[in-house]
Design a protein around this motif. Structure first.
Motif, PDB file in Angstrom:
ATOM      1  N   ASP A 241       0.842  -1.213   0.000  1.00  0.00           N
ATOM      2  CA  ASP A 241       0.000   0.000   0.000  1.00  0.00           C
ATOM      3  C   ASP A 241       0.872   1.256   0.000  1.00  0.00           C
ATOM      4  O   ASP A 241       0.601   2.219  -0.725  1.00  0.00           O
TER       5      ASP A 241
ATOM      6  N   ASP B  35      -0.761   4.514  -1.399  1.00  0.00           N
ATOM      7  CA  ASP B  35      -2.149   4.328  -0.984  1.00  0.00           C
ATOM      8  C   ASP B  35      -2.202   4.162   0.533  1.00  0.00           C
ATOM      9  O   ASP B  35      -2.295   3.042   1.052  1.00  0.00           O
TER      10      ASP B  35
ATOM     11  N   GLY C 177      -4.380   6.033   2.427  1.00  0.00           N
ATOM     12  CA  GLY C 177      -5.675   6.533   2.893  1.00  0.00           C
ATOM     13  C   GLY C 177      -6.399   5.549   3.793  1.00  0.00           C
ATOM     14  O   GLY C 177      -6.955   5.923   4.826  1.00  0.00           O
ATOM     15  N   SER C 178      -6.389   4.278   3.411  1.00  0.00           N
ATOM     16  CA  SER C 178      -7.102   3.262   4.202  1.00  0.00           C
ATOM     17  C   SER C 178      -6.439   3.062   5.567  1.00  0.00           C
ATOM     18  O   SER C 178      -7.122   2.804   6.565  1.00  0.00           O
TER      19      SER C 178
ATOM     20  N   LYS D 219      -4.825   5.429   7.260  1.00  0.00           N
ATOM     21  CA  LYS D 219      -5.215   6.593   8.065  1.00  0.00           C
ATOM     22  C   LYS D 219      -6.665   6.472   8.526  1.00  0.00           C
ATOM     23  O   LYS D 219      -6.991   6.857   9.652  1.00  0.00           O
ATOM     24  N   ASP D 220      -7.525   5.953   7.651  1.00  0.00           N
ATOM     25  CA  ASP D 220      -8.936   5.762   8.029  1.00  0.00           C
ATOM     26  C   ASP D 220      -9.045   4.812   9.222  1.00  0.00           C
ATOM     27  O   ASP D 220      -9.826   5.048  10.151  1.00  0.00           O
ATOM     28  N   PHE D 221      -8.256   3.736   9.169  1.00  0.00           N
ATOM     29  CA  PHE D 221      -8.260   2.752  10.263  1.00  0.00           C
ATOM     30  C   PHE D 221      -7.812   3.393  11.572  1.00  0.00           C
ATOM     31  O   PHE D 221      -8.424   3.202  12.628  1.00  0.00           O
TER      32      PHE D 221
ATOM     33  N   ASN E 244      -7.828   6.635  12.320  1.00  0.00           N
ATOM     34  CA  ASN E 244      -8.820   7.643  12.733  1.00  0.00           C
ATOM     35  C   ASN E 244     -10.041   6.992  13.383  1.00  0.00           C
ATOM     36  O   ASN E 244     -10.644   7.564  14.294  1.00  0.00           O
ATOM     37  N   GLN E 245     -10.384   5.801  12.925  1.00  0.00           N
ATOM     38  CA  GLN E 245     -11.511   5.074  13.521  1.00  0.00           C
ATOM     39  C   GLN E 245     -11.205   4.726  14.977  1.00  0.00           C
ATOM     40  O   GLN E 245     -12.071   4.837  15.853  1.00  0.00           O
TER      41      GLN E 245
ATOM     42  N   ASP F 264     -11.575   7.922  16.931  1.00  0.00           N
ATOM     43  CA  ASP F 264     -12.992   8.297  17.084  1.00  0.00           C
ATOM     44  C   ASP F 264     -13.700   7.426  18.117  1.00  0.00           C
ATOM     45  O   ASP F 264     -14.558   7.902  18.863  1.00  0.00           O
TER      46      ASP F 264
ATOM     47  N   ILE G 168      -0.489   8.672  12.896  1.00  0.00           N
ATOM     48  CA  ILE G 168      -1.031   9.539  11.847  1.00  0.00           C
ATOM     49  C   ILE G 168      -0.059  10.683  11.569  1.00  0.00           C
ATOM     50  O   ILE G 168       0.186  11.040  10.417  1.00  0.00           O
TER      51      ILE G 168
ATOM     52  N   GLU H 231       1.721  11.376   7.968  1.00  0.00           N
ATOM     53  CA  GLU H 231       1.682  12.670   7.280  1.00  0.00           C
ATOM     54  C   GLU H 231       3.092  13.167   6.992  1.00  0.00           C
ATOM     55  O   GLU H 231       3.372  13.670   5.894  1.00  0.00           O
TER      56      GLU H 231
END
Length: 201
Positions: A142, A147, A149-150, A152-154, A156-157, A160, A175, A179
């Motif tokens: 990745d 790639d 993004g996925s 970072k999404d994980f 961030n989840q 959250d 994260i 970045e």
């Protein structure tokens, strides 16, 4: 220039200064322009990084400002220089983050993420580990494909959901690392690839 002996004693340099001086406005106007530029740039850079210096900066610029035209004439210089300084500072901060976390290449970044995921959810991690090193290789793939993004999404989840405090902090740190890694390592690689492709066409 007169502080530098070679320039002070050079006939050609002094001749050039004499010829150029009339093209500049009076010394007081030049000084005020430099002060306006310097303080405006300092204000823009400070504001970008969350420091509000408006109480001081606006008043200081006002004491040097001759007219509105003087400010308008310098907007491009202020904007260009501020942007460059912000980019340079951010790049230095990103490099410091990578240095602190001992990330020098894609493999280091993949290992950090792999280790975090293994610690965060060892059961799901083992379930998805089809063979030894499979998850690490998937993460590295990745990253190689730019790639992230996925990933970072994980992360961030996790933030959250506000689960364990230690994991949330570690996710936030990762994260930041991603970045920084993207700006310092991935982006230059991508730009170099574009340059090479243009060169070949």
């Amino acid at each position: 220039m007169n502080l530098i002996e070679h320039f002070r004693e050079s006939f050609e340099v002094q001749k050039a200064v004499t010829q150029l001086t009339p093209k500049f406005e009076n010394v007081e106007y030049l000084r005020s322009t430099k002060e306006i530029q310097a303080e405006s740039i300092a204000y823009m850079v400070s504001k970008h990084f969350g420091l509000d210096t408006s109480d001081y900066s606006f008043g200081y610029v006002g004491t040097w400002l001759k007219d509105n035209k003087q400010l308008m004439d310098n907007l491009d210089v202020i904007k260009t220089t501020s942007t460059q300084m912000i980019n340079d500072i951010e790049l230095s901060l990103y490099k410091h983050i990578l240095f602190e976390n001992k990330i020098e290449n894609k493999q280091d970044m993949a290992e950090k993420i792999d280790s975090f995921m293994k610690t965060f959810d060892p059961y799901d991690y083992m379930d998805s580990e089809q063979s030894a090193g499979f998850n690490y290789e998937s993460i590295l793939c990745d990253i190689d494909n730019n790639d992230i993004g996925s990933i970072k999404d994980f992360l961030n989840q996790i933030i959250d959901e506000d689960m364990e405090e230690s994991m949330t902090k570690e996710a936030q740190k990762l994260i930041q690392c991603l970045e920084a890694f993207s700006e310092v390592i991935l982006k230059p690689e991508l730009q170099d690839g574009i340059k090479i492709n243009h060169g070949m066409s």
